[in-house]
Design a protein around this motif. Sequence first.
Motif, mmCIF file in Angstrom:
data_model
loop_
_atom_site.group_PDB
_atom_site.id
_atom_site.type_symbol
_atom_site.label_atom_id
_atom_site.label_comp_id
_atom_site.label_asym_id
_atom_site.label_seq_id
_atom_site.Cartn_x
_atom_site.Cartn_y
_atom_site.Cartn_z
ATOM 1 N N ILE A 1 73.848 -22.806 7.126
ATOM 2 C CA ILE A 1 74.813 -21.728 7.382
ATOM 3 C C ILE A 1 76.220 -22.311 7.603
ATOM 4 O O ILE A 1 76.412 -23.179 8.451
ATOM 5 N N LYS B 1 70.398 -9.205 10.580
ATOM 6 C CA LYS B 1 70.460 -7.783 10.193
ATOM 7 C C LYS B 1 69.498 -7.487 9.038
ATOM 8 O O LYS B 1 69.468 -8.206 8.042
ATOM 9 N N THR B 2 68.736 -6.439 9.177
ATOM 10 C CA THR B 2 67.795 -6.069 8.113
ATOM 11 C C THR B 2 67.433 -4.600 8.265
ATOM 12 O O THR B 2 67.752 -3.975 9.277
ATOM 13 N N ALA C 1 61.297 -14.850 1.763
ATOM 14 C CA ALA C 1 61.648 -16.196 2.215
ATOM 15 C C ALA C 1 62.730 -16.252 3.297
ATOM 16 O O ALA C 1 63.137 -17.339 3.686
ATOM 17 N N ALA C 2 63.212 -15.140 3.775
ATOM 18 C CA ALA C 2 64.117 -15.113 4.953
ATOM 19 C C ALA C 2 63.913 -13.720 5.526
ATOM 20 O O ALA C 2 64.707 -12.817 5.346
ATOM 21 N N CYS C 3 62.785 -13.561 6.225
ATOM 22 C CA CYS C 3 62.225 -12.223 6.464
ATOM 23 C C CYS C 3 62.778 -11.527 7.692
ATOM 24 O O CYS C 3 62.485 -10.357 7.922
ATOM 25 N N GLU D 1 61.581 -6.356 5.747
ATOM 26 C CA GLU D 1 61.421 -6.595 4.299
ATOM 27 C C GLU D 1 59.938 -6.789 3.911
ATOM 28 O O GLU D 1 59.440 -6.073 3.032
ATOM 29 N N ASP E 1 60.840 -17.447 8.107
ATOM 30 C CA ASP E 1 62.226 -17.450 8.576
ATOM 31 C C ASP E 1 62.414 -18.709 9.430
ATOM 32 O O ASP E 1 61.443 -19.288 9.931
ATOM 33 N N ASN F 1 62.230 -23.568 7.285
ATOM 34 C CA ASN F 1 63.674 -23.778 7.119
ATOM 35 C C ASN F 1 63.938 -24.025 5.645
ATOM 36 O O ASN F 1 63.413 -24.992 5.063
ATOM 37 N N MET G 1 66.263 -25.332 4.311
ATOM 38 C CA MET G 1 66.914 -26.629 4.108
ATOM 39 C C MET G 1 65.904 -27.777 4.043
ATOM 40 O O MET G 1 66.268 -28.898 3.697
ATOM 41 N N ARG H 1 66.624 -12.731 0.092
ATOM 42 C CA ARG H 1 67.767 -11.827 0.054
ATOM 43 C C ARG H 1 68.612 -11.932 1.333
ATOM 44 O O ARG H 1 68.096 -11.970 2.435
ATOM 45 N N ASN H 2 69.916 -11.991 1.094
ATOM 46 C CA ASN H 2 70.883 -11.943 2.210
ATOM 47 C C ASN H 2 70.779 -13.107 3.184
ATOM 48 O O ASN H 2 71.046 -12.956 4.370
HETATM 49 C C1 LIG Z 1 70.616 -11.133 7.165
HETATM 50 S S1 LIG Z 1 68.932 -11.628 7.370
HETATM 51 C C2 LIG Z 1 68.189 -10.994 5.897
HETATM 52 C C3 LIG Z 1 66.807 -10.439 6.128
HETATM 53 C C4 LIG Z 1 66.153 -9.810 4.915
HETATM 54 N N1 LIG Z 1 65.911 -10.782 3.867
HETATM 55 C C5 LIG Z 1 66.975 -8.671 4.388
HETATM 56 O O1 LIG Z 1 67.607 -8.814 3.324
HETATM 57 O O2 LIG Z 1 67.006 -7.621 5.037
HETATM 58 C C6 LIG Z 1 69.058 -13.384 7.013
HETATM 59 C C7 LIG Z 1 67.889 -14.166 7.542
HETATM 60 O O3 LIG Z 1 67.959 -15.476 6.999
HETATM 61 C C8 LIG Z 1 67.472 -16.368 7.964
HETATM 62 N N2 LIG Z 1 67.916 -17.736 7.657
HETATM 63 C C9 LIG Z 1 69.160 -18.258 7.751
HETATM 64 N N3 LIG Z 1 69.159 -19.552 7.432
HETATM 65 C C10 LIG Z 1 67.879 -19.861 7.115
HETATM 66 C C11 LIG Z 1 67.237 -21.062 6.704
HETATM 67 N N4 LIG Z 1 67.904 -22.210 6.556
HETATM 68 N N5 LIG Z 1 65.899 -21.020 6.466
HETATM 69 C C12 LIG Z 1 65.208 -19.869 6.617
HETATM 70 N N6 LIG Z 1 65.763 -18.714 7.014
HETATM 71 C C13 LIG Z 1 67.090 -18.700 7.248
HETATM 72 C C14 LIG Z 1 68.029 -15.829 9.274
HETATM 73 O O4 LIG Z 1 67.326 -16.296 10.408
HETATM 74 C C15 LIG Z 1 67.912 -14.317 9.058
HETATM 75 O O5 LIG Z 1 66.746 -13.802 9.632
#
Ligand SMILES: C[S@@+](CC[C@H](N)C(=O)[O-])C[C@H]1O[C@@H](n2cnc3c(N)ncnc32)[C@H](O)[C@@H]1O
Length: 285
Positions: free
Chosen positions: A29, A83-84, A122-124, A129, A155, A213, A215, A231-232
Amino acid sequence: MEEYVPPTDHLSDRDFRRLGELIQNYCGIRMPPVKKTMVEGRLRRRVRALDLASLDDYCRRLFDGGELGSEMVELIDAVTTNKTEFFREIEHFRFLTAKALPHLQSQPHRPGRDRPLKIWSAACSIGAEPYTLAMVLGEHARTMRDFRFDIYATDICTDVLQKAKLGIFPEDMAREVPNDLAKRYLRRSRDRARPTVRLIPDLRQRVHFGHLNLMDPEYPMDTDMDVIFCRNALIYFDKATQNTVLSKLCRHLRPGGFLMVGHSESVLGSSLPLTHVTSAVFMRS
Ligand SMILES: C[S@@+](CC[C@H](N)C(=O)[O-])C[C@H]1O[C@@H](n2cnc3c(N)ncnc32)[C@H](O)[C@@H]1O
Protein backbone atom coordinates in the motif's frame (compact mmCIF):
# COMPACT_ATOMS: atom_id res chain seq x y z
CA MET A 1 -22.41 23.00 20.19
CA GLU A 2 -18.97 21.96 21.42
CA GLU A 3 -16.06 23.67 19.74
CA TYR A 4 -13.93 21.45 17.49
CA VAL A 5 -10.39 21.22 18.81
CA PRO A 6 -7.96 19.92 16.20
CA PRO A 7 -5.55 17.23 17.45
CA THR A 8 -2.16 18.56 18.38
CA ASP A 9 -0.32 15.24 18.17
CA HIS A 10 1.27 14.74 14.73
CA LEU A 11 3.77 12.45 13.02
CA SER A 12 7.10 14.02 12.15
CA ASP A 13 7.91 13.93 8.42
CA ARG A 14 10.71 11.46 9.18
CA ASP A 15 8.40 9.08 11.05
CA PHE A 16 5.72 9.32 8.36
CA ARG A 17 8.37 8.49 5.74
CA ARG A 18 9.65 5.53 7.78
CA LEU A 19 6.11 4.25 8.36
CA GLY A 20 5.29 4.72 4.68
CA GLU A 21 8.30 2.65 3.59
CA LEU A 22 7.53 -0.03 6.13
CA ILE A 23 3.88 -0.31 5.10
CA GLN A 24 4.59 -0.25 1.36
CA ASN A 25 7.32 -2.89 1.63
CA TYR A 26 5.16 -5.14 3.75
CA CYS A 27 1.75 -4.92 2.10
CA GLY A 28 2.23 -2.87 -1.07
CA ILE A 29 0.00 0.00 0.00
CA ARG A 30 1.43 3.36 -1.12
CA MET A 31 1.59 6.08 1.50
CA PRO A 32 1.84 9.41 -0.35
CA PRO A 33 1.88 12.62 1.76
CA VAL A 34 -1.89 13.14 1.26
CA LYS A 35 -2.47 10.10 3.46
CA LYS A 36 -0.63 11.56 6.44
CA THR A 37 -3.77 12.91 8.16
CA MET A 38 -5.59 9.59 7.68
CA VAL A 39 -2.65 7.58 9.07
CA GLU A 40 -2.30 9.95 12.02
CA GLY A 41 -6.00 9.60 12.84
CA ARG A 42 -5.88 5.82 12.76
CA LEU A 43 -2.63 5.52 14.70
CA ARG A 44 -3.87 7.90 17.40
CA ARG A 45 -6.36 5.15 18.21
CA ARG A 46 -3.43 2.73 18.61
CA VAL A 47 -1.65 5.26 20.81
CA ARG A 48 -4.73 5.41 23.07
CA ALA A 49 -5.20 1.62 23.06
CA LEU A 50 -1.57 1.12 24.10
CA ASP A 51 -1.82 3.90 26.67
CA LEU A 52 1.09 5.79 25.13
CA ALA A 53 1.75 9.50 25.37
CA SER A 54 2.00 10.42 21.68
CA LEU A 55 2.57 9.30 18.09
CA ASP A 56 6.20 10.15 18.65
CA ASP A 57 6.23 7.69 21.52
CA TYR A 58 4.53 5.06 19.35
CA CYS A 59 7.12 5.44 16.56
CA ARG A 60 10.00 5.32 19.05
CA ARG A 61 8.75 1.99 20.38
CA LEU A 62 8.22 0.73 16.86
CA PHE A 63 11.56 1.72 15.35
CA ASP A 64 13.91 1.94 18.31
CA GLY A 65 12.23 -0.22 20.94
CA GLY A 66 12.21 -3.46 18.96
CA GLU A 67 8.40 -3.77 19.02
CA LEU A 68 7.95 -3.73 15.27
CA GLY A 69 7.36 -7.47 14.97
CA SER A 70 4.62 -7.66 17.55
CA GLU A 71 2.92 -4.45 16.38
CA MET A 72 2.96 -5.21 12.63
CA VAL A 73 -0.43 -6.95 12.59
CA GLU A 74 -2.08 -4.06 14.43
CA LEU A 75 -0.32 -1.51 12.27
CA ILE A 76 -1.55 -3.15 9.06
CA ASP A 77 -5.05 -3.50 10.49
CA ALA A 78 -4.95 0.21 11.29
CA VAL A 79 -3.82 1.43 7.87
CA THR A 80 -5.78 -0.79 5.46
CA THR A 81 -9.00 0.46 3.90
CA ASN A 82 -11.62 -2.25 4.20
CA LYS A 83 -14.64 -0.61 2.59
CA THR A 84 -16.85 -3.19 0.92
CA GLU A 85 -20.50 -3.96 0.14
CA PHE A 86 -22.68 -6.84 -0.88
CA PHE A 87 -23.17 -6.92 -4.67
CA ARG A 88 -20.53 -4.22 -5.10
CA GLU A 89 -19.90 -3.61 -8.82
CA ILE A 90 -22.88 -5.79 -9.62
CA GLU A 91 -21.88 -6.20 -13.32
CA HIS A 92 -19.29 -8.77 -12.23
CA PHE A 93 -21.94 -10.96 -10.64
CA ARG A 94 -24.20 -10.58 -13.70
CA PHE A 95 -21.27 -11.53 -15.93
CA LEU A 96 -20.50 -14.50 -13.73
CA THR A 97 -23.97 -16.04 -14.08
CA ALA A 98 -24.74 -14.97 -17.64
CA LYS A 99 -21.37 -15.63 -19.30
CA ALA A 100 -18.63 -17.08 -17.12
CA LEU A 101 -20.52 -20.05 -15.65
CA PRO A 102 -22.00 -21.24 -18.99
CA HIS A 103 -18.56 -20.84 -20.59
CA LEU A 104 -16.76 -22.74 -17.82
CA GLN A 105 -19.32 -25.52 -17.81
CA SER A 106 -18.98 -26.04 -21.53
CA GLN A 107 -15.32 -27.00 -20.98
CA PRO A 108 -14.36 -30.69 -21.05
CA HIS A 109 -13.73 -31.00 -17.30
CA ARG A 110 -17.02 -29.16 -16.44
CA PRO A 111 -16.09 -27.28 -13.24
CA GLY A 112 -19.05 -27.41 -10.89
CA ARG A 113 -20.09 -30.83 -12.17
CA ASP A 114 -17.08 -33.14 -12.46
CA ARG A 115 -15.34 -31.26 -9.64
CA PRO A 116 -16.37 -28.26 -7.49
CA LEU A 117 -16.08 -24.87 -9.16
CA LYS A 118 -13.33 -22.90 -7.40
CA ILE A 119 -13.52 -19.16 -6.87
CA TRP A 120 -11.01 -17.06 -4.96
CA SER A 121 -11.77 -13.65 -3.49
CA ALA A 122 -8.21 -12.40 -3.04
CA ALA A 123 -8.79 -9.28 -0.88
CA CYS A 124 -12.07 -10.17 0.74
CA SER A 125 -12.27 -7.66 3.61
CA ILE A 126 -15.13 -8.52 6.03
CA GLY A 127 -16.59 -11.04 3.60
CA ALA A 128 -19.31 -9.19 1.69
CA GLU A 129 -17.67 -10.14 -1.62
CA PRO A 130 -17.24 -13.91 -1.02
CA TYR A 131 -20.69 -14.13 0.62
CA THR A 132 -22.22 -12.36 -2.38
CA LEU A 133 -20.51 -15.01 -4.51
CA ALA A 134 -21.92 -17.71 -2.24
CA MET A 135 -25.47 -16.38 -2.72
CA VAL A 136 -25.03 -16.04 -6.48
CA LEU A 137 -23.64 -19.57 -6.77
CA GLY A 138 -26.33 -20.82 -4.38
CA GLU A 139 -28.87 -19.51 -6.88
CA HIS A 140 -27.05 -21.22 -9.72
CA ALA A 141 -27.14 -24.48 -7.77
CA ARG A 142 -30.93 -24.20 -7.60
CA THR A 143 -31.11 -24.37 -11.39
CA MET A 144 -28.54 -27.12 -11.83
CA ARG A 145 -28.67 -30.32 -9.84
CA ASP A 146 -25.32 -31.54 -8.47
CA PHE A 147 -23.66 -28.15 -8.96
CA ARG A 148 -20.84 -27.87 -6.39
CA PHE A 149 -18.61 -24.95 -5.53
CA ASP A 150 -15.94 -23.78 -3.11
CA ILE A 151 -15.08 -20.19 -2.39
CA TYR A 152 -11.66 -19.26 -1.00
CA ALA A 153 -11.42 -15.84 0.61
CA THR A 154 -8.21 -14.22 1.82
CA ASP A 155 -7.03 -10.89 3.17
CA ILE A 156 -3.96 -9.47 4.89
CA CYS A 157 -5.97 -7.88 7.68
CA THR A 158 -6.63 -10.12 10.67
CA ASP A 159 -9.51 -8.22 12.24
CA VAL A 160 -11.56 -8.19 9.02
CA LEU A 161 -11.00 -11.93 8.66
CA GLN A 162 -12.39 -12.52 12.14
CA LYS A 163 -15.53 -10.58 11.23
CA ALA A 164 -15.76 -12.35 7.89
CA LYS A 165 -15.65 -15.79 9.48
CA LEU A 166 -18.55 -14.88 11.76
CA GLY A 167 -20.62 -13.77 8.76
CA ILE A 168 -22.70 -11.34 10.84
CA PHE A 169 -23.40 -7.93 9.32
CA PRO A 170 -25.37 -4.83 10.33
CA GLU A 171 -28.78 -5.12 8.67
CA ASP A 172 -28.14 -1.87 6.79
CA MET A 173 -25.33 -3.53 4.88
CA ALA A 174 -27.73 -6.11 3.45
CA ARG A 175 -29.82 -3.43 1.68
CA GLU A 176 -28.18 -4.28 -1.64
CA VAL A 177 -29.08 -7.97 -1.40
CA PRO A 178 -32.13 -8.65 -3.60
CA ASN A 179 -35.19 -9.54 -1.50
CA ASP A 180 -35.59 -13.12 -2.69
CA LEU A 181 -31.92 -13.87 -1.96
CA ALA A 182 -32.11 -12.17 1.42
CA LYS A 183 -35.14 -14.34 2.30
CA ARG A 184 -33.37 -17.51 1.26
CA TYR A 185 -29.86 -16.91 2.53
CA LEU A 186 -29.91 -14.35 5.36
CA ARG A 187 -31.28 -14.71 8.87
CA ARG A 188 -32.18 -11.63 10.92
CA SER A 189 -31.09 -11.29 14.54
CA ARG A 190 -33.72 -11.33 17.28
CA ASP A 191 -32.10 -8.31 18.90
CA ARG A 192 -34.03 -5.50 17.20
CA ALA A 193 -32.04 -2.85 19.07
CA ARG A 194 -28.93 -3.88 17.12
CA PRO A 195 -30.35 -5.46 13.97
CA THR A 196 -27.94 -7.75 12.18
CA VAL A 197 -28.14 -10.44 9.52
CA ARG A 198 -26.19 -13.66 9.27
CA LEU A 199 -25.64 -15.95 6.33
CA ILE A 200 -27.21 -19.38 6.63
CA PRO A 201 -24.74 -22.10 7.73
CA ASP A 202 -25.02 -23.97 4.45
CA LEU A 203 -23.52 -21.02 2.56
CA ARG A 204 -21.04 -20.08 5.28
CA GLN A 205 -19.58 -23.56 5.04
CA ARG A 206 -18.76 -23.06 1.36
CA VAL A 207 -16.50 -20.09 2.08
CA HIS A 208 -13.00 -20.91 3.34
CA PHE A 209 -11.23 -17.91 4.87
CA GLY A 210 -7.48 -17.54 5.29
CA HIS A 211 -4.75 -14.98 5.83
CA LEU A 212 -2.75 -14.09 2.71
CA ASN A 213 -0.50 -11.15 1.92
CA LEU A 214 -0.54 -10.44 -1.82
CA MET A 215 3.08 -9.25 -1.43
CA ASP A 216 4.26 -12.73 -0.44
CA PRO A 217 6.48 -14.34 -3.09
CA GLU A 218 4.27 -17.43 -3.32
CA TYR A 219 0.59 -17.93 -2.58
CA PRO A 220 -0.37 -21.17 -0.78
CA MET A 221 -3.45 -21.60 -2.96
CA ASP A 222 -4.52 -24.11 -5.61
CA THR A 223 -3.33 -23.31 -9.11
CA ASP A 224 -6.55 -24.26 -10.87
CA MET A 225 -8.96 -21.53 -9.78
CA ASP A 226 -11.82 -21.04 -12.23
CA VAL A 227 -12.41 -17.44 -11.23
CA ILE A 228 -10.40 -14.94 -9.18
CA PHE A 229 -11.86 -11.73 -7.79
CA CYS A 230 -9.13 -9.25 -6.84
CA ARG A 231 -11.04 -6.02 -6.58
CA ASN A 232 -10.28 -2.65 -5.03
CA ALA A 233 -6.97 -3.65 -3.48
CA LEU A 234 -4.60 -3.19 -6.46
CA ILE A 235 -5.57 0.47 -6.60
CA TYR A 236 -3.55 1.07 -3.41
CA PHE A 237 -0.36 -0.38 -4.98
CA ASP A 238 2.08 1.20 -7.43
CA LYS A 239 2.12 0.01 -11.05
CA ALA A 240 5.10 -2.34 -10.64
CA THR A 241 3.55 -4.00 -7.58
CA GLN A 242 0.21 -4.33 -9.38
CA ASN A 243 1.94 -6.16 -12.22
CA THR A 244 3.83 -8.47 -9.88
CA VAL A 245 0.66 -9.33 -7.96
CA LEU A 246 -1.33 -9.86 -11.15
CA SER A 247 1.31 -12.17 -12.60
CA LYS A 248 1.28 -14.24 -9.39
CA LEU A 249 -2.53 -14.39 -9.48
CA CYS A 250 -2.34 -15.62 -13.08
CA ARG A 251 -0.35 -18.64 -11.89
CA HIS A 252 -3.38 -19.66 -9.81
CA LEU A 253 -5.93 -19.23 -12.59
CA ARG A 254 -6.39 -22.07 -15.00
CA PRO A 255 -6.38 -21.31 -18.74
CA GLY A 256 -9.88 -20.17 -19.71
CA GLY A 257 -10.54 -18.97 -16.13
CA PHE A 258 -11.65 -15.42 -15.36
CA LEU A 259 -10.03 -12.59 -13.41
CA MET A 260 -12.20 -9.74 -12.12
CA VAL A 261 -10.53 -6.52 -11.00
CA GLY A 262 -12.18 -3.37 -9.63
CA HIS A 263 -13.76 -1.12 -12.26
CA SER A 264 -11.30 1.66 -11.43
CA GLU A 265 -8.30 -0.70 -11.73
CA SER A 266 -6.41 -1.46 -14.90
CA VAL A 267 -4.62 -4.49 -16.26
CA LEU A 268 -4.25 -3.11 -19.75
CA GLY A 269 -0.81 -2.45 -21.15
CA SER A 270 0.77 -5.24 -19.16
CA SER A 271 2.40 -8.30 -20.64
CA LEU A 272 0.33 -10.71 -18.58
CA PRO A 273 -1.24 -13.86 -20.02
CA LEU A 274 -4.68 -12.24 -19.93
CA THR A 275 -7.21 -11.38 -22.61
CA HIS A 276 -9.59 -8.49 -22.06
CA VAL A 277 -13.19 -9.77 -22.09
CA THR A 278 -15.29 -6.84 -20.93
CA SER A 279 -15.01 -3.99 -18.45
CA ALA A 280 -12.79 -5.16 -15.54
CA VAL A 281 -13.01 -8.82 -16.66
CA PHE A 282 -10.07 -10.77 -18.11
CA MET A 283 -9.57 -14.34 -19.24
CA ARG A 284 -6.40 -16.37 -18.61
CA SER A 285 -5.01 -17.12 -22.06
C1 LIG B 1 -11.26 -1.77 -0.18
S1 LIG B 1 -11.16 -3.45 0.37
C2 LIG B 1 -11.91 -4.31 -0.99
C3 LIG B 1 -12.76 -5.47 -0.55
C4 LIG B 1 -13.49 -6.19 -1.66
N1 LIG B 1 -12.57 -6.84 -2.58
C5 LIG B 1 -14.40 -5.26 -2.40
O1 LIG B 1 -14.09 -4.89 -3.55
O2 LIG B 1 -15.43 -4.88 -1.85
C6 LIG B 1 -9.41 -3.78 0.11
C7 LIG B 1 -8.93 -4.96 0.90
O3 LIG B 1 -7.62 -5.28 0.45
C8 LIG B 1 -6.89 -5.75 1.54
N2 LIG B 1 -5.45 -5.69 1.25
C9 LIG B 1 -4.66 -4.59 1.16
N3 LIG B 1 -3.39 -4.93 0.93
C10 LIG B 1 -3.37 -6.28 0.88
C11 LIG B 1 -2.34 -7.24 0.67
N4 LIG B 1 -1.06 -6.88 0.49
N5 LIG B 1 -2.67 -8.56 0.68
C12 LIG B 1 -3.95 -8.94 0.88
N6 LIG B 1 -4.96 -8.08 1.08
C13 LIG B 1 -4.68 -6.76 1.07
C14 LIG B 1 -7.32 -4.85 2.69
O4 LIG B 1 -7.06 -5.41 3.96
C15 LIG B 1 -8.82 -4.68 2.39
O5 LIG B 1 -9.60 -5.57 3.13
